[in-house]
Design a protein around this motif. Structure first.
Motif: not given
Lengths: 316, 350
Positions: A221, B122-123, B126-127, B129-130, B133, B140, B144, B162
């Motif tokens: 990724k 990567m937004r 998302d970084q 949220a990763e 998660r 998901k 977020y 975003s």
């Protein structure tokens, strides 16, 4: 991004003018004409002169070129002087063969190159790295007609498992696609390796590790996502080249694609077909490169930002 | 998974030790030489407290921090000795798949350079949220949502989740890095010179924010810096590092008001004096010893104005001055020895 694309497409016009002129000039300089194969022993001198006049061969090259260009600007690629069929129809009937072969070889090439390149980068400096880059070097150094002949010799002549040319079966795809895929994978492996090596020492991978991302996901990724940009260029170029008619491969494997069509046209001095074929291939090639450029923007948000309208751009 | 979380929480109650580093030795083994980056350091940290690791470039601060995450680049880094315990996990003995559960959840890290610490493709949402998660069993969309909340917590409007890192300024990138680090409210947060790459006005903002968040999440903080001002502002305890050793450690009051080690004294004397701006700075003469060839005795002896022959001959042993205050200096064998810190420049901690 739209204006950029339009500009790139408009550049096609001067390119087409230059390329078609060069083809006409070369075909004129080359010994022999299209009528040579039509002359029979019963023809008189007058008959031959009449035949030549029919193809404007009694007039200077510039006249024939001008006449061709006049038709071209009206969107008419003309007819083949040998078969009398329309160039466009001939080209489009052969193109799917080239496209299919190109796509299959691309899949093979990428399927070999990505894992190998990543593997080499992860083991850089070890014997595995040397082995992989060594194989890639061999792949780059071997001309495709040589690889093709070797494969034909081994798997078609000695061990008769694959046909030596196109016969409509899936098996006939194997040898040309493997040859072409192997050639593609060689340079793509090297590109993948160096792109991954560059990315692997970036700080954001450490950030990802500190988040608890597994090593596998870090490679797939985070690292590959960033390494894709140079890899896409390479793959796109490869696809463009093989779409533009892998003339050599199509000749070695008797593949009825556009490469072979163009070669036949040149051999028979069928100038409109050769010129039309090359112009269409040129358009295809340049469009492919444009698509590759646009793909960058898809992968890299920093490039996308350069195309974004000014109001969306926030000051840093 | 859920049960584990509860035991962890139970483990890290108020006043419990959440981080313990014992006899840590880290060397970088190169072909020609061995860099002795960290040589036998020990410290511990209680829940909600903050320790400042202070020292010059090359003192081994970052290597110590990376060891706590077990992120020392290997090769060439080799952890030769020692144990690191984070919330009951023996970090150096964990296997990769256990380690990845601890990283980001129990202990996380803020890196020195925010410019390169974020994934450019990567937004930012998302970084963040990763991380959520990976450590919490949430959808998901939920992750977020948490990422957006975290962004607002660090003072960035949630709708920018975003956007991509290149759309943020350096200070904001560091806020995003902090949001990532705190997304799973870790027990221990390591901040490796979090403000060094930022300009001065932004530094204060980021530090204030970190201080607030640290209180809010009751996180133990390891603050790595060479800025004594930052230590005074953020930390309860201080450990001064020199050539891979902790030469003096104690509470903020111990080290700032009752400075014992000549090196610490040197650090204070080389600060500009606010009351007397004409006063000349007093730099510590000489350079840090080459970490591939550390002197046999006290590493600081060649630069120390108090040094005697005994200092260069024998390696100093940690000397407990009080319950909290420890100093690594042979000169205190002589009970009458005192350092003469420039009084005018003393920084009193209120």
């Amino acid at each position: 991004m739209f204006i950029y694309s339009i500009k790139r497409i408009l550049w096609l016009i001067p390119t087409i003018i230059c390329v078609s002129f060069i083809i006409y000039a070369l075909m004129d300089l080359a010994p022999g004409t299209v009528v040579d194969s039509m002359i029979t022993s019963e023809m008189t001198k007058e008959d031959i002169a009449e035949l030549r006049a029919q193809y404007d061969l009694d007039k200077p090259m510039v006249y024939r070129y001008g006449k061709y260009m006049l038709r071209l600007v009206q969107g008419d690629l003309g007819k083949s002087q040998v078969s009398g069929l329309s160039v466009w129809d001939l080209y489009t009937s052969r193109f799917p063969m080239t496209l299919r072969l190109a796509l299959v070889s691309l899949c093979i090439g990428v399927a070999i190159a990505l894992p190998l390149g990543i593997f080499a980068a992860l083991h850089s400096g070890t014997i595995w790295d040397n082995l992989t880059t060594g194989i890639a070097l061999i792949g780059i150094s071997m001309p495709s007609f040589w690889t093709g002949l070797l494969l034909l010799f081994a798997f078609s002549y000695h061990i008769k498992i694959f046909p030596s040319g196109y016969n409509g079966t899936l098996a006939s795809y194997v040898l040309p696609a493997v040859t072409s895929g192997f050639m593609m994978s060689a340079s793509t492996t090297r590109q993948t390796r160096s792109a991954m090596l560059e990315v692997l020492r970036q700080d954001y991978l450490r950030t990802a590790r500190a988040k608890g991302v597994s090593e596998r996901m870090i490679i797939i990724k985070h690292a590959l996502g960033n390494a894709l940009i140079p890899i896409i260029t390479q793959v796109g170029m490869m696809l463009a080249f093989s779409l533009a008619g892998s003339v050599v491969i199509e000749t070695v494997f008797m593949w009825p694609g556009i490469g072979q069509l163009t070669i036949e046209a040149i051999n028979r001095r069928d100038t409109p077909l050769a010129c039309g074929g090359i112009i269409l291939t040129l358009i295809l090639f340049i469009t492919m490169l444009l698509i590759v450029d646009l793909l960058y923007a898809l992968v890299d948000p920093r490039i996308r930002a350069q195309f974004a309208p000014a109001r969306r751009r926030k000051s840093a | 998974m859920g049960n584990e979380h509860i035991t962890n929480n139970g483990l890290a109650a108020e006043g419990d030790i959440v981080l313990e580093v014992k006899n840590l030795v880290v060397h970088y083994v190169l072909k020609k030489e061995t860099v002795e980056a960290v040589n036998d350091i020990s410290f511990s940290l209680k829940k909600g407290r903050a320790i400042g690791l202070v020292g010059e470039t090359g003192a081994g601060k970052t290597t110590t921090a990376l060891s706590i995450m077990n992120l020392v680049p290997d090769p060439p880094g080799v952890i030769k000795n020692g144990t690191i315990n984070v919330c009951g996990y023996d970090i150096l003995k964990l296997k990769h798949n256990e380690l990845k559960k601890v990283r980001g959840k129990d202990v996380s890290m803020i890196f020195q350079d925010p410019m390169t610490a974020l994934n450019p493709v990567m937004r930012v949402g998302d970084q963040i949220a990763e991380s959520v998660r990976l450590h919490e069993n949430v959808s998901k969309a939920k992750a977020y949502e948490r990422a957006v909340e975290m962004l607002e917590l660090v003072g960035i409007s949630g709708e920018r989740a975003s956007e991509f890192p290149h759309q943020f300024s350096g200070g904001m990138k560091q806020r995003v890095v902090i949001a990532i680090a705190l997304a799973c409210s870790p027990h221990v947060l390591i901040a490796d010179e979090p403000t060094t790459a930022l300009d001065v006005t932004i530094q204060a903002q980021v530090l204030d924010m970190m201080n607030d968040l640290k209180k809010k999440f009751n996180t133990a903080l390891v603050m790595i810096t060479h800025d004594l001002g930052v230590v005074a502002k953020m930390c309860d305890e201080v450990a001064v590092m020199y050539a891979g050793r902790i030469v003096e450690s104690g509470t903020l009051e111990d080290v700032f008001n009752d400075t014992m080690h000549p090196y610490t004294e040197g650090l204070f004397n080389s600060l500009p004096n606010l009351e007397n701006r004409e006063a000349e700075l007093e730099p510590i003469p000489g350079l840090m010893p080459d970490p591939t060839k550390l002197p046999p005795g006290c590493s600081f002896a060649p630069r120390c104005k108090y040094a005697t022959e005994a200092c260069s001959a024998k390696r100093p042993e940690p000397r407990k001055v009080s319950d909290t205050h420890t100093v690594l200096c042979t000169r205190y064998d002589d009970p009458s020895f005192r350092i003469k810190r420039r009084q005018s420049n003393e920084q009193h901690v209120s």
